[in-house]
Design a protein around this motif. Structure first.
Motif, PDB file in Angstrom:
ATOM      1  N   ALA A  89       0.888  -1.159   0.000  1.00 36.21           N
ATOM      2  CA  ALA A  89       0.000   0.000   0.000  1.00 36.21           C
ATOM      3  C   ALA A  89       0.925   1.207   0.000  1.00 36.21           C
ATOM      4  N   VAL A  90       0.758   2.040  -1.011  1.00 35.63           N
ATOM      5  CA  VAL A  90       1.648   3.191  -1.170  1.00 35.63           C
ATOM      6  C   VAL A  90       0.895   4.468  -0.924  1.00 35.63           C
ATOM      7  N   ILE A  91       1.527   5.386  -0.208  1.00 38.91           N
ATOM      8  CA  ILE A  91       1.014   6.751  -0.249  1.00 38.91           C
ATOM      9  C   ILE A  91       2.148   7.650  -0.727  1.00 38.91           C
ATOM     10  N   ASP A  92       1.769   8.602  -1.557  1.00 38.51           N
ATOM     11  CA  ASP A  92       2.756   9.497  -2.166  1.00 38.51           C
ATOM     12  C   ASP A  92       2.045  10.808  -2.515  1.00 38.51           C
ATOM     13  N   ALA A  93       2.811  11.886  -2.529  1.00 40.94           N
ATOM     14  CA  ALA A  93       2.232  13.189  -2.873  1.00 40.94           C
ATOM     15  C   ALA A  93       1.865  13.276  -4.354  1.00 40.94           C
TER      16      ALA A  93
END
Ligand SMILES: NC(=O)c1ccc[n+]([C@@H]2O[C@H](COP(=O)([O-])OP(=O)(O)OC[C@H]3O[C@@H](n4cnc5c(N)ncnc54)[C@H](O)[C@@H]3O)[C@@H](O)[C@H]2O)c1
Length: 322
Positions: A89-93
């Motif tokens: 699970a990735v979070i990125d701007a």
């Protein structure tokens, strides 16, 4: 309850009756800690003599939360996790990750979830984490890789831009790790957190580069490793970091155009004789995430092509002709 724990609790109650049992009768935190110690996965001693090292490196069925996984080193980490059978699970701007991100699920038969979020904003990080948890369930690993750099002489620094580096690199890492440690402690299955420090965390400076605030932000990340590794150990959580040298990525792209001399040095001077690529880091990160590293915690691993130790003699002779 394990025999060791029973013995420890008996010993404790004998000692406590003689001395310092709390007046209100509450269970002291050391006992709470001992209970969770007995339930955590990574604290069990096992006979590993016949277990294949490749099996110990497997991440099959594991869920890993990666910040900054939309491109560069973070994306390479996601790809390596998928190759070892793990879900990410990735979070990125970034509004969208690199194209290849969308191929991971089909190619490796694992799950790859992406969400745009900002690690410096409590609401944004918290909501994205909840969504990721709803999507994948319990997490077993975490790599907070979101980061930014700022190359600027001290005299030219503006308040907000310096603060931004600390907010993303240091506080973004800290809050992600806190979320994850709380989550892992709640699920009582242990876990592994691998932070991304830097060769810059070692407190040195390269001529023509002015990375002081970046160095500071990464030294803080490295400084988190030891204390957190001890603090969350009773929950079976391991905490480590890697300190990469110069790695080809969107972050270092400007070197090629704006700092060709520096780029040339990074491409030739390190004992390894070349600049790094993200895939130079991923095997070490996979090791730290996996059960193969169950006896490794509180460590920082320098992966710089040897640049932290010195430069190649042949490069030195070329750079400084007699
Ligand atoms: N490239 C190198 O030479 C090098 C060396 C040592 C350490 N590092 C560290 O490795 C990590 C990855 O760097 P990279 O080279 O892949 O850089 P990169 O710029 O390619 O990737 C960084 C990612 O972090 C994301 N990000 C930035 N701010 C964010 C925020 N507020 N919230 C969420 N996401 C955010 C970006 O969108 C980007 O996708 C960074 O922590 C960096 O400091 C890089």
């Amino acid at each position: 309850m394990s025999i060791t724990l029973q013995r420890t609790l008996r010993l404790y109650s004998k000692t406590a009756s003689r001395s310092s049992l709390p007046a209100n009768g509450t269970v002291p935190s050391c006992l709470t800690a001992l209970r969770s110690f007995s339930s955590s996965r990574s604290t069990r001693e096992e006979d590993l003599s016949d277990v294949k090292v490749t099996d110990r490196m497997s991440l099959k069925g594991r869920n890993v939360f990666v910040t900054g996984g939309g491109r560069g080193i973070g994306f390479a980490i996601c790809k390596a996790i998928a190759q070892l059978g793990g879900n990410v699970a990735v979070i990125d701007a970034l509004p969208e990750p690199v194209e290849e991100f969308h191929t991971l699920e089909k190619k490796y038969g694992t799950k790859a979830f992406y969400q745009t979020a900002d690690v410096t904003k409590e609401d944004s990080l918290g909501t994205a984490f909840k969504d990721a948890e709803n999507e994948l369930g319990e997490f077993h690993g975490c790599v907070p890789a979101a980061g930014i750099a700022l190359d600027k002489p001290l005299a030219d620094h503006k308040w907000d831009e310096s603060l931004r580096v600390l907010m993303v690199n240091t506080m973004g890492t800290f809050w992600t790790v806190k979320l994850m440690a709380d989550h892992m402690a709640k699920h009582r299955q242990g876990g592994s957190i691998v932070m991304i420090a830097s060769i810059a965390a070692q407190g040195n400076k390269i001529p023509e580069q002015n990375l002081a605030i970046y160095n500071m932000s990464k030294a803080a990340v490295k400084g988190l490793v030891g204390p957190l590794a001890v603090e969350v150990s009773e929950s079976g959580i391991r905490v480590n970091s890697i300190s990469p040298g110069v790695i080809r990525s969107p972050m270092t792209k400007a070197l090629e155009t704006d700092f060709p001399k520096l780029q040339q040095m990074f491409e030739n001077a390190a004992p390894a004789g070349r600049i790094g690529v993200p895939e130079d880091l991923t095997p070490a990160i996979m090791y730290l995430l996996s059960d193969a590293a169950s006896f490794t915690t509180g460590a920082d691993l320098l992966i710089s092509g040897g640049f932290h130790a010195g430069v190649r003699p042949s490069w030195m002779h070329r750079a400084m002709p007699q």
